[in-house]
Design an enzyme around this catalytic site. Structure first.
Site, short mmCIF file in Angstrom:
data_model
loop_
_atom_site.label_atom_id
_atom_site.label_comp_id
_atom_site.label_asym_id
_atom_site.label_seq_id
_atom_site.Cartn_x
_atom_site.Cartn_y
_atom_site.Cartn_z
N GLY A 82 105.70 21.83 27.21
CA GLY A 82 104.37 21.65 27.89
C GLY A 82 104.56 20.43 29.37
O GLY A 82 104.70 20.66 30.87
N ILE A 83 104.70 19.39 29.10
CA ILE A 83 103.63 17.85 29.61
C ILE A 83 105.77 17.69 29.94
O ILE A 83 105.46 16.73 30.73
CB ILE A 83 103.03 17.14 28.82
CG1 ILE A 83 101.84 18.02 28.82
CG2 ILE A 83 102.77 16.16 29.79
CD1 ILE A 83 100.72 16.93 27.56
N THR A 132 100.52 19.98 17.08
CA THR A 132 99.72 19.92 16.42
C THR A 132 99.78 20.97 14.83
O THR A 132 100.35 21.97 15.54
CB THR A 132 98.55 20.42 17.63
OG1 THR A 132 99.10 22.56 17.96
CG2 THR A 132 98.12 19.29 18.69
N ALA A 171 107.62 14.02 22.47
CA ALA A 171 107.55 14.68 21.30
C ALA A 171 106.21 14.87 20.49
O ALA A 171 105.30 13.60 20.26
CB ALA A 171 107.97 14.21 20.68
N TYR A 225 95.88 14.71 13.70
CA TYR A 225 96.59 14.76 15.06
C TYR A 225 95.39 12.83 15.66
O TYR A 225 96.67 12.54 16.27
CB TYR A 225 95.93 15.86 16.31
CG TYR A 225 96.48 15.79 17.14
CD1 TYR A 225 98.19 15.84 17.71
CD2 TYR A 225 95.99 15.45 18.07
CE1 TYR A 225 98.17 16.35 19.14
CE2 TYR A 225 96.10 15.38 20.07
CZ TYR A 225 97.26 15.70 20.14
OH TYR A 225 98.09 15.74 21.20
#
Ligand code: CAA
Length: 334
Positions: free
Chosen positions: A101-102, A180, A177, A241
């Site tokens: 996505g990002i 979660t 990269a 995370y």
């Protein structure tokens, strides 16, 4: 009024004819030489092309690395130039997880800024990555894709070697990269702890290590690690995370100090909640609770993160190193 002299005899009345003849011959030879030089210059201007520019670029890179070798302090610190000479005049940018996505927006932005972008992908997503590449091509962006498992050091070595063979190394590295596996610590199993630490933090070691010698040899580099607001502030259900993302910030600050005198900057970007599949996986009620706490009142768009990455990746950002750029809509202010 005396008339102006018109003949050589009038101009040089005292010069003997013999030296005069020699001077004339000399002048003619000089004129001929000058004409030849002009013709050569015109010819060079016509034939100068990409290959010639590349050759000039390579010579410049060799000169720079040569100069560095004469500085014993720097020569000792930078390992032998594995990829001192680039094979393209464009900045080469490697984006891990570039098909996500990002990552996609980062790739787009850097490619539009003139970089040769290479995105990594993991083997099970090979078909998706090839389609992703075609989609970028349809947008007019020629982005390369290379397979790499960022949790595996040897896989990262292979990926770097492939990029080195094709482009002569990388100038910009974006460690994007990430995964979660959210759960409260009480419910989190060991596998989910390690999966997140391996993919989000060990990966930064595995990948970055492959490129810094080349960057150091060419005395230019930009390393940008994508951290998170949850690495800065902590988040319920994200011990794994948050630990990995906070670890990235510590890694960044240490490496920034190690490479600061070698033309390499190392920074983190810490996005808040971004409109991607990852954030949309958060249950809706939890998401709404988070939005309520964001002063800007919404999640970020991936392009807003890419904008910051491109800023840090630019040639002009050479004085920004060891910093952590928050892009969280005011969710957390340090
Ligand atoms: N603060 C305090 N208490 C909380 C809480 C919070 N934020 N969230 C839940 N709780 C409480 C619940 O009320 C519940 O209490 P009771 O037992 O008294 O009822 C208890 O904690 C257990 O909560 P859940 O029922 O939610 O537990 P769960 O196991 O079903 O879910 C979770 C836990 C998976 C962590 C879920 O809360 C969740 O998904 N949270 C969102 C985590 C998050 O923000 N992830 C970000 C993903 S995007 C990303 O990471 C990108 C980035 O960089 C920002």
């Amino acid at each position: 009024m005396p008339s102006s002299p018109t003949s050589k005899a009038e101009l040089f009345p005292m010069i003997h004819p013999l030296p005069m003849q020699i001077m004339e011959q000399w002048t003619k030879s000089m004129e001929a030489a000058f004409k030849s030089m002009m013709q050569m210059a015109e010819f060079a201007a016509e034939v100068i092309d990409g290959a010639t520019i590349k050759h000039i670029n390579d010579l410049t890179a060799n000169l720079i690395s040569g100069t560095r070798m004469f500085n014993p302090a720097l020569a000792m610190r930078s390992a032998p130039a594995r990829s001192a000479v680039k094979k393209t005049t464009r900045r080469v940018a490697v984006v891990t997880g570039g098909c996500g996505g990002i990552g996609t927006e980062i790739c787009r932005k850097l490619a539009r800024n003139g970089c040769q972008v290479v995105s990594t992908y993991i083997a099970p997503e090979a078909d998706f990555a090839k389609q992703w590449q075609k989609d970028r091509k349809a947008e007019g962006l020629d982005i390369d894709v290379v397979e790499c498992n960022v949790t595996d050091f040897v896989s990262c070595e292979h990926m770097a070697r492939e990029i080195e063979k094709k482009y002569g190394g990388a100038d910009i590295l974006v460690n994007c990269a990430g995964i979660t596996k959210d759960n409260t610590l009480r419910k989190m199993d060991e596998a989910h702890w390690h999966a997140v630490l391996d993919t989000n933090l060990d990966s930064v070691f595995n990948v970055t290590k492959q490129f810094i010698d080349g960057m150091s040899s060419r005395h230019f580099g930009r390393v940008i690690n994508i951290s998170s607001v949850n690495g800065q502030k902590g988040q319920f259900g994200q011990t794994n995370y948050s630990a990995a993302k906070a670890g990235m910030i510590g890694f960044t600050r240490s490496l920034a100090r190690e490479l600061a005198d070698q033309g390499i900057t190392v920074n983190t970007v810490s996005p808040g909640y971004v409109n991607t599949k990852m954030a949309m996986a958060v249950p809706e009620d939890v998401r709404n609770g988070i939005i309520a706490k964001i002063p800007v009142g919404r999640f970020a768009e991936p392009s807003e993160i890419a904008h910051a990455v491109a800023f840090l990746a630019s040639d002009e950002s050479g004085y920004i190193t060891g910093s952590d750029l928050s892009i969280n809509g005011g969710l957390f202010m340090m």
